[in-house]
Design an enzyme around this catalytic site. Sequence first.
Site, mmCIF file in Angstrom:
data_model
loop_
_atom_site.group_PDB
_atom_site.id
_atom_site.type_symbol
_atom_site.label_atom_id
_atom_site.label_comp_id
_atom_site.label_asym_id
_atom_site.label_seq_id
_atom_site.Cartn_x
_atom_site.Cartn_y
_atom_site.Cartn_z
ATOM 1 N N HIS A 105 6.692 1.865 11.452
ATOM 2 C CA HIS A 105 7.290 3.132 11.040
ATOM 3 C C HIS A 105 6.282 4.250 11.320
ATOM 4 C CE1 HIS A 105 8.855 6.218 8.263
ATOM 5 N NE2 HIS A 105 10.005 5.578 8.345
ATOM 6 N N LEU A 161 0.843 -1.205 0.000
ATOM 7 C CA LEU A 161 0.000 0.000 0.000
ATOM 8 C C LEU A 161 0.875 1.251 0.000
ATOM 9 C CD1 LEU A 161 -3.041 0.877 0.283
ATOM 10 C CD2 LEU A 161 -2.546 1.191 2.708
#
Length: 338
Positions: free
Chosen positions: A231, A127
């Site tokens: 992240h 994605l």
Amino acid sequence: MSFVIRAAGPDDLQPLYEMAKLTGGGFTNLPPERAALAAKLERSATALARTDDAVIDEQFVLVLENVETGLVRGTGQLFTQVGQRWPFYSYRLTTMTQYSRELDRTMRAEMLSLVTDLEGSSEVGGLFLHPGERAGGLGLLLARSRYLFIAAHRQRFAPRILAELRGIIDERGGSPFWDAVGGCFFGMTFQEADEFNALHGNQFIADLMPKHPVYTAMLAEEARRVIGLPHPTGRAAMRMLEHEGFHHHGYVDIFDGGPTMTAMTDQVASVRQAHCAALTDAMLAKGEQALIAAGTLATFRCCFGARQVLDDGTVAIDSHTADLLQVNPGDMVWSIAR
């Protein structure tokens, strides 16, 4: 502006390559390598052309297109059965408890064990939304359209599904987790290992990675601190996954230590709640905001629009959405509330 999710084709190679250069590393499913991206598109084309319902190792690539400009501004991928071409490795975080009678002391040791527990699962991944489009809910459209694709082709996907989130990458593009674990055995930087994995698969992990558990207490503090953390750019994606019913059960990525989320496919909210009905000939002026999809395989399209489920079981949508989806009365459409 009007955006639609559609199946990717050969002409999407260049925009995919341009987006891949913006990922910043640690993004295995979107490597900045033309040959690898072309291979993904070819593999997707083969999957889109197959019409039987057997669950085999396939990949579908979807893209987000601005229909007014024709520009591709995002992408997402689906893998139907991971771990068939080569093993699907994860680390699983577990705890071992030991007791010494002489010392009257209980010690709990946290360990990382190399496993292939998730082999055979389906996966949502790859994605990426262009930085210039990260507003207006387009990330949600891109992410959840994949679940409508699964709902429309449910027999092509496994009972369990996973999603890997990129782990912590430092300002130099390195991974504290890799430096403390994998880097000790491979003589490669994180970027080198990540690129090699994206292009050639992870058989090299099976060849060289030690099979014994790794005690996290023996790792540097900066490595222990990032185990299982996404992240910063993936925190919103993690929240969306949790909202869909995914959970983190201790599986982490073998390269950067990022969390692997899992769920039973039929229990994913956007799959379970997806509504399929024939399109009525009445067009709405306004209605409930929803994600609406139509078409199968290569003709699949999905966008935001207005819908109303009628008493006779059919569904009405607005004319603009009908144009974006290229549908006519009587066609079957899938939808989920926004």
